[in-house]
Design an enzyme around this catalytic site. Structure first.
Site, PDB file in Angstrom:
ATOM      1  N   GLY A 183       0.370   1.108  -4.707  1.00 22.01           N
ATOM      2  CA  GLY A 183      -0.710   0.387  -4.038  1.00 22.01           C
ATOM      3  C   GLY A 183      -1.800   1.319  -3.554  1.00 22.01           C
ATOM      4  O   GLY A 183      -2.999   1.049  -3.725  1.00 22.01           O
ATOM      5  N   ARG A 197       2.589  -2.959   5.330  1.00 24.35           N
ATOM      6  CA  ARG A 197       3.491  -2.863   6.473  1.00 24.35           C
ATOM      7  C   ARG A 197       3.189  -1.634   7.312  1.00 24.35           C
ATOM      8  O   ARG A 197       3.419  -1.618   8.516  1.00 24.35           O
ATOM      9  CB  ARG A 197       4.948  -2.832   5.989  1.00 24.35           C
ATOM     10  CG  ARG A 197       5.444  -4.176   5.480  1.00 24.35           C
ATOM     11  CD  ARG A 197       6.901  -4.109   5.060  1.00 24.35           C
ATOM     12  NE  ARG A 197       7.106  -3.209   3.934  1.00 24.35           N
ATOM     13  CZ  ARG A 197       8.266  -3.042   3.315  1.00 24.35           C
ATOM     14  NH1 ARG A 197       9.329  -3.700   3.729  1.00 24.35           N
ATOM     15  NH2 ARG A 197       8.371  -2.218   2.296  1.00 24.35           N
ATOM     16  N   GLU A 235      15.751   7.708  -6.256  1.00 23.66           N
ATOM     17  CA  GLU A 235      15.903   7.080  -4.946  1.00 23.66           C
ATOM     18  C   GLU A 235      17.189   7.570  -4.283  1.00 23.66           C
ATOM     19  O   GLU A 235      18.088   8.119  -4.929  1.00 23.66           O
ATOM     20  CB  GLU A 235      15.962   5.561  -5.109  1.00 23.66           C
ATOM     21  CG  GLU A 235      14.741   4.950  -5.771  1.00 23.66           C
ATOM     22  CD  GLU A 235      13.508   4.988  -4.889  1.00 23.66           C
ATOM     23  OE1 GLU A 235      13.655   5.162  -3.654  1.00 23.66           O
ATOM     24  OE2 GLU A 235      12.395   4.850  -5.430  1.00 23.66           O
ATOM     25  N   GLY A 281       4.673   2.820 -16.717  1.00 20.80           N
ATOM     26  CA  GLY A 281       3.595   3.348 -15.890  1.00 20.80           C
ATOM     27  C   GLY A 281       2.235   3.310 -16.546  1.00 20.80           C
ATOM     28  O   GLY A 281       1.700   2.252 -16.875  1.00 20.80           O
ATOM     29  N   LEU A 289       0.837  -1.197   0.000  1.00 23.59           N
ATOM     30  CA  LEU A 289       0.000   0.000   0.000  1.00 23.59           C
ATOM     31  C   LEU A 289       0.875   1.251   0.000  1.00 23.59           C
ATOM     32  O   LEU A 289       0.568   2.240   0.657  1.00 23.59           O
ATOM     33  CB  LEU A 289      -0.937  -0.007   1.215  1.00 23.59           C
ATOM     34  CG  LEU A 289      -2.226   0.816   1.086  1.00 23.59           C
ATOM     35  CD1 LEU A 289      -3.133   0.249   0.016  1.00 23.59           C
ATOM     36  CD2 LEU A 289      -2.962   0.880   2.424  1.00 23.59           C
ATOM     37  N   ALA A 332     -16.302  -3.533 -16.801  1.00 22.61           N
ATOM     38  CA  ALA A 332     -15.954  -4.938 -16.604  1.00 22.61           C
ATOM     39  C   ALA A 332     -17.150  -5.859 -16.751  1.00 22.61           C
ATOM     40  O   ALA A 332     -16.996  -7.062 -16.981  1.00 22.61           O
ATOM     41  CB  ALA A 332     -15.337  -5.124 -15.220  1.00 22.61           C
ATOM     42  N   LYS A 336      12.618  -3.335 -18.241  1.00 23.21           N
ATOM     43  CA  LYS A 336      11.471  -3.000 -19.081  1.00 23.21           C
ATOM     44  C   LYS A 336      11.709  -3.382 -20.536  1.00 23.21           C
ATOM     45  O   LYS A 336      10.811  -3.901 -21.221  1.00 23.21           O
ATOM     46  CB  LYS A 336      11.158  -1.508 -18.953  1.00 23.21           C
ATOM     47  CG  LYS A 336      10.776  -1.087 -17.544  1.00 23.21           C
ATOM     48  CD  LYS A 336      10.750   0.429 -17.385  1.00 23.21           C
ATOM     49  CE  LYS A 336      10.451   0.842 -15.961  1.00 23.21           C
ATOM     50  NZ  LYS A 336      10.538   2.305 -15.753  1.00 23.21           N
TER      51      LYS A 336
END
EC number: 1.1.1.3
Length: 438
Positions: free
Chosen positions: A15, A45, A188, A132, A11, A33, A203
């Protein structure tokens, strides 16, 4: 119809975005759908303050989701290799479909995962693993299904593109722009995967397998980063009519397939040359359709969630379809058979043009010796720029070559660097025309 029940593992940024898109757009998603798609359980977590989990079952154990009989589809958004692999294989063994945004997982373990999924008759969907929110996998696997793909070339890492964009537009050094990208959250704390091309190679491996119907072979991808690119290189490329981009390139040749990630000079008028900042873009050449370009947000919470939820829509539509009649995971049936046996070429056999930058002592005969070395390797010079001497009487020399084989260029560079009048190492950047505008 019976709802499709989803278990989300992870999450974090993606997420959380996926959860919120599913909740916010639930009615539109259900209409598309043909049945509701509901979040049955979430494993995390730590809490994501952007997500309201009221009424949702939660756990800190991702394997609980993989074994939950009330979950139809596991959404893996953990990232990384081994834990994600075990989680996905556990979910498949328990008869669950899987949606993942994990390019490293698919590039390295995809062959094993797809085999297990095929044996269980479940779906593994991974649109969000590449670029993405850009639907390039669906376009390549389905929209271009009539085509023999000749090449794929793309800016598929936003961090690297952000750095090169600002080096060019603001005249700044690599280290300076990287620090800014880290402060803004685009890079990062350890940027190795992004700036050294590993993320892009993951990728590209996936795109090449779908394009040519070959097994995933990440270990054979040539990977080179942008950390050695200087502002001088960016400036000289601009003067010569080029832009430096960090590209993933895969080409079909008579000898086999190219699979490579490296800094590349491309002409300013090419579409890829005008993709700036953190945006991604992938150019694909098909024999029937010609050149096509796919552009958009290559990362971020909701752009990536857009691709994750699109995969969930596909799963919801196909869930009752016999797996023999679904779109194959990597576009082709019988991966590794027939034309899918094409080898991945070693980098030394690649043929392309080159940009070279070297520092030479300002004395007669040096340039002539460099030209002789190139000539002995069958390399001809297309353009040459010799700048004024720098401090210490060193002269910057810029060369553009015609196309030649990489191993010949490697030998030429080895000999040039061994010359007493050459200071330091030779900077080498490959040059591609990428005629996506034909």
């Amino acid at each position: 119809m019976k709802p499709v029940r989803v278990g989300i593992c992870g999450l974090g940024t993606v997420g959380g975005g996926t959860f919120n898109v599913l909740m916010r757009n639930a009615d539109d998603i259900a209409r598309r759908a043909g049945r509701p798609i509901v979040v049955e359980q979430v494993a995390h977590r730590s809490l994501n303050p952007e997500c309201d989990l009221t009424g949702i079952k939660t756990t800190t154990d991702v394997y609980e989701v993989a074994r939950n009989p009330d979950v139809d589809v596991l959404v893996e958004l953990l990232g990384g290799y081994e834990v994600a692999r075990e989680l996905v294989l556990t979910a498949i063994a328990n008869g669950k479909h899987v949606v993942t945004a994990n390019k490293a997982l698919i590039a390295v373990h995809g062959n094993e995962i797809f085999k297990a999924a095929h044996e269980q008759g479940v779906i593994v969907a991974f649109e969000a693993a590449v670029a993405g929110g850009i639907p390039v996998i669906k376009s390549l696997r389905e929209g271009l299904g009539a085509n023999r793909i000749e090449w794929v070339a793309g800016i598929i890492n936003g961090t690297g593109n952000y750095i090169l964009t600002h080096m060019r537009s603001e005249g700044r050094a690599f280290e300076d722009v990287l620090a800014e990208a880290q402060a803004l959250g685009y890079a990062e704390a350890d940027p190795t995967f992004d700036v050294e091309g590993i993320d892009a190679a993951h990728k590209l491996t996936i795109l090449a397998s779908i394009a040519y119907g070959v097994p995933l072979q990440f270990e054979k991808a040539y990977t080179e980063g942008i950390s050695r690119v200087t502002f001088d290189d960016v400036e000289q490329a601009d003067n010569l009519g080029y832009v430096i981009k960090h590209l993933g390139i895969s080409k079909r040749t008579d000898a086999g397939l190219e699979l490579r990630v490296h800094p590349t000079l491309i002409p300013k008028d090419r579409l890829l040359a005008n993709v700036h900042g953190v945006k991604n873009a992938i150019a694909i050449m098909g024999d029937a359709v010609g050149p096509t370009l796919y552009y958009g947000a290559g990362a971020g919470a909701e752009p990536t969630a857009s691709a994750v939820v699109a995969d969930l829509l596909d799963v919801a539509r196909d869930i009752a379809t016999d797996h023999h009649y679904r779109v194959p995971y990597l576009a082709f049936s019988g991966i590794g058979e027939g034309d899918g046996n094409q080898p991945i070429l070693p980098m030394e056999d690649i043929v392309t043009a080159y940009y070279l930058r070297l520092l030479a002592v300002d004395r007669p005969g040096v340039l002539a010796r460099v030209a002789t070395i190139l000539s002995e390797q069958g390399i001809s010079i297309e353009a040459l720029v010799q700048k004024e001497a720098t401090e210490g009487e060193l002269v910057p020399i810029i060369l553009l070559t015609h196309s030649c084989r990489e191993k010949h260029m490697n030998e030429a560079i080895r000999q040039i660097e061994s010359m007493a009048d050459i200071a330091g190492s030779v900077t080498r950047i490959r040059v591609e025309s990428l005629d996506e505008q034909e």
